[in-house]
Design a protein around this motif. Structure first.
Motif, mmCIF file in Angstrom:
data_model
loop_
_atom_site.group_PDB
_atom_site.id
_atom_site.type_symbol
_atom_site.label_atom_id
_atom_site.label_comp_id
_atom_site.label_asym_id
_atom_site.label_seq_id
_atom_site.Cartn_x
_atom_site.Cartn_y
_atom_site.Cartn_z
ATOM 1 N N LEU A 1 0.830 -1.205 0.000
ATOM 2 C CA LEU A 1 0.000 0.000 0.000
ATOM 3 C C LEU A 1 0.865 1.255 0.000
ATOM 4 C CD1 LEU A 1 -2.837 1.337 0.332
ATOM 5 C CD2 LEU A 1 -2.479 1.166 2.801
ATOM 6 N N VAL A 2 1.840 1.312 0.887
ATOM 7 C CA VAL A 2 2.714 2.487 0.992
ATOM 8 C C VAL A 2 3.532 2.664 -0.291
ATOM 9 C CG1 VAL A 2 4.699 3.445 2.214
ATOM 10 C CG2 VAL A 2 2.792 2.458 3.507
ATOM 11 N N ALA A 3 4.064 1.574 -0.826
ATOM 12 C CA ALA A 3 4.880 1.669 -2.047
ATOM 13 C C ALA A 3 4.039 2.119 -3.239
ATOM 14 C CB ALA A 3 5.533 0.319 -2.345
ATOM 15 N N THR A 4 2.755 1.749 -3.254
ATOM 16 C CA THR A 4 1.882 2.114 -4.367
ATOM 17 C C THR A 4 1.444 3.563 -4.299
ATOM 18 O OG1 THR A 4 1.051 -0.147 -4.508
ATOM 19 C CG2 THR A 4 -0.300 1.567 -5.511
ATOM 20 N N ARG A 5 1.177 4.049 -3.105
ATOM 21 C CA ARG A 5 0.567 5.382 -2.980
ATOM 22 C C ARG A 5 1.556 6.496 -2.663
ATOM 23 N NH1 ARG A 5 -4.971 5.383 0.044
ATOM 24 N NH2 ARG A 5 -5.891 3.383 -0.576
ATOM 25 N N THR A 6 2.804 6.172 -2.367
ATOM 26 C CA THR A 6 3.798 7.185 -2.012
ATOM 27 C C THR A 6 5.066 6.954 -2.822
ATOM 28 O OG1 THR A 6 5.036 6.035 -0.257
ATOM 29 C CG2 THR A 6 2.901 6.969 0.352
ATOM 30 N N HIS A 7 6.043 7.833 -2.619
ATOM 31 C CA HIS A 7 7.344 7.656 -3.273
ATOM 32 C C HIS A 7 8.250 6.698 -2.510
ATOM 33 C CE1 HIS A 7 7.911 10.875 -0.277
ATOM 34 N NE2 HIS A 7 9.158 10.418 -0.165
ATOM 35 N N LEU A 8 7.792 6.189 -1.359
ATOM 36 C CA LEU A 8 8.606 5.281 -0.561
ATOM 37 C C LEU A 8 8.599 3.888 -1.172
ATOM 38 C CD1 LEU A 8 7.298 6.370 2.958
ATOM 39 C CD2 LEU A 8 9.416 7.118 1.851
ATOM 40 N N SER A 9 9.615 3.121 -0.845
ATOM 41 C CA SER A 9 9.660 1.734 -1.285
ATOM 42 C C SER A 9 9.029 0.841 -0.226
ATOM 43 C CB SER A 9 11.105 1.294 -1.530
ATOM 44 O OG SER A 9 11.803 1.188 -0.294
ATOM 45 N N ALA A 10 8.693 -0.373 -0.621
ATOM 46 C CA ALA A 10 8.101 -1.322 0.329
ATOM 47 C C ALA A 10 9.037 -1.574 1.501
ATOM 48 C CB ALA A 10 7.763 -2.624 -0.385
ATOM 49 N N ASP A 11 10.332 -1.631 1.235
ATOM 50 C CA ASP A 11 11.295 -1.929 2.294
ATOM 51 C C ASP A 11 11.441 -0.789 3.294
ATOM 52 O OD1 ASP A 11 11.762 -4.405 1.227
ATOM 53 O OD2 ASP A 11 13.565 -3.809 0.134
ATOM 54 N N ASP A 12 10.944 0.398 2.939
ATOM 55 C CA ASP A 12 11.019 1.512 3.895
ATOM 56 C C ASP A 12 10.100 1.283 5.096
ATOM 57 O OD1 ASP A 12 12.913 3.106 2.592
ATOM 58 O OD2 ASP A 12 11.405 4.007 1.283
#
Length: 501
Positions: A270-281
């Motif tokens: 969810l975070v990786a899809t909706r933000t510039h962050l990566s899943a590993d963040d």
């Protein structure tokens, strides 16, 4: 303060120590139940809190403490601890394509004044910390919580209530309070319905996460994105929680049929899809929950000797920051009334005023929360709850006539102020009533045994007159003084009726 160590695992009360009888049985150890137990403890009332879970609630869900609730917590002796463990809300920062787009301020500015010293900001404290602080204060006063006690039955008769549990012996109480949340087992056992509306048909997710790549100086907002099934949606925000390494993630979903994935992998995606962050963040998910925003209120707040408070009585959208605050103030309204009836200084009819006073407030706050959720209302003076009061209550007796529109009246919240070394909030603090004479003589004002008496110079927040202030900080009776025979006639009778003496 060690912010990442939850003390909840060490708070279990030995079930062998659970009394067979108590004056007030409180079902649910959330903010409502703990605040009520704390208030009753300082009144010297025997109360038992039972909680079906093994520990206190572990999440940040209700993180905003409004100015009026800060006043309540000041009176209950926990505000300093909450301030030490909390902070102000950070300024919002809007992101798009990995770039900062500018600040977003969620709150209209409200100025603190002498009369309203905590106005101006909501205090941000994760709910788990608020509960731990309330629990610690309750323990200081000799109270506790019986964990692992799931209510399975409730009966009542003319003299009291009997509660049975999935494990452990039953408990007999003179009164019981449902503080067990929106899915209240007590409310269901009583057959009390909930009336309301779905604020948003699509689900939402809230979680406490550990994440890298974001500063802790801002509340980070990300605009809607188009993505795969179940991931697209509207609002997504990531807010740093003060004095912790955690952030609170809140996300909405556009599709009513979406089923949010609360797992670490699901939230990473969810975070990786909706933000510039990566899943590993996203390094950790410490707590997560799904809900569908709704606004609903119980059809009644009382059934015989059983009372509903908090989410058991009213369920809010979290957008307005009103749910926890309204809930704590339910407890604050009910505590002193239980105490007066149980010690025999007021008739049982005093408890009728709980539903009379709190149902209109709950309805008003439900409308406010829904308006904020839908973008129709800004967070500002209304959400701070300082203007709420009980002017229409049978307990509000105003004997003066021809008052200007802006005058303080019976039923209003009693403002703060300091004159000649006397601070009113200090005088009000505690489980007592306060007889306040402002800017006039006390001729004709009767002596009220057991009531704290304060004489104060003329003060614009009050004007002049005599004010009998309730233990929960509202003006119960208001009148003038200094006339032959005393314009405070009827004050003593009022004080006796409400259990002030």
């Amino acid at each position: 303060m060690d912010t990442d160590t939850h003390a909840a695992g060490d708070t279990t009360v030995d079930t062998a120590a659970v009394p067979a009888e108590t004056d007030v049985l409180i079902v649910g150890a959330g903010p409502t139940g703990l605040a009520l137990a704390l208030d009753l403890a300082r009144h010297g009332v025997r109360a038992l809190v039972v909680e079906r879970s093994a520990t206190l609630f572990p999440g940040s869900r209700g993180k905003g403490i409004q100015p009026r609730t800060q006043e309540v917590f000041d009176d209950l002796g926990v505000l300093d601890a909450l301030r030490a463990g909390g902070g102000t809300y950070p300024v919002g920062m809007v992101w798009k394509d990995g770039q900062r787009q500018g600040e977003h301020r969620m709150f209209d500015e409200v100025e603190a004044t002498e009369a309203d010293p905590y106005a101006g900001f909501a205090l941000m404290v994760p709910q788990w910390r608020t509960q731990e602080i309330l629990y610690a204060r309750l323990a200081e006063l000799g109270g506790g919580v019986a964990f692992g006690r799931e209510l399975v039955g409730l009966t009542q008769d003319a003299d009291g209530v009997t509660a049975s549990f999935a494990s452990g012996a039953p408990v007999r109480a003179r009164y019981a309070v449902a503080a067990d949340g929106g899915r209240s087992a007590v409310r269901r056992a009583l057959g009390i319905g909930m009336t309301g509306e779905t604020v948003d048909p699509a689900p939402a997710l809230v979680a406490d996460i550990r994440v890298t790549g974001l500063d802790r100086d801002n509340w980070h907002f990300f605009p809607p994105t188009e993505a795969g099934p179940g991931l697209q949606g509207g609002f997504l925000g990531i807010c740093p929680l003060p004095h912790t390494e955690d952030f609170q993630l809140a996300a909405g979903f556009a599709d009513p049929s979406a089923e949010p994935d609360l797992s670490l992998d699901g939230i990473r995606k969810l975070v990786a899809t909706r933000t510039h962050l990566s899943a590993d963040d996203v390094t950790e998910v410490r707590w997560a929950s799904e809900f569908r925003p709704r606004a609903a209120m119980a059809d009644r707040f009382r059934d015989g000797r059983v009372f509903l408070a908090g989410d058991a009585a009213h369920v809010h959208s979290p957008a307005g920051g009103q749910g926890l605050n309204t809930s704590v103030q339910d407890a604050y309204n009910l505590g002193w009334k239980f105490a007066a009836v149980l010690r025999g200084s007021a008739p049982a009819a005093l408890l009728d005023s709980y539903e009379e006073e709190r149902m209109p407030i709950a309805a008003q706050m439900l409308g406010l929360s829904t308006g904020v959720h839908r973008g129709e209302v800004r967070r500002g003076a209304a959400t701070q709850q300082l203007g709420l009061g009980y002017r229409g209550s049978a307990l509000a007796v105003e004997t003066r006539t021809d008052l200007p529109e802006e005058a303080l009246r019976a039923g209003d919240r009693a403002p703060d102020g300091t004159r000649a070394g006397t601070r009113l909030f200090d005088a009000f603090r505690g489980p007592h009533w306060t007889l306040l004479t402002v800017g006039s003589t006390d001729s004709g004002v009767p002596d009220l045994p057991g009531v704290r008496t304060v004489r104060f110079p003329a003060y614009e927040a009050y004007g002049t007159g005599v004010f009998l202030v309730r233990p929960d900080g509202y003006v119960g009776w208001a009148g003038g003084s200094g006339e032959p025979g005393g314009s405070a006639q009827g004050l003593a009778e009022y004080a006796a009726r409400v259990g002030a003496l």
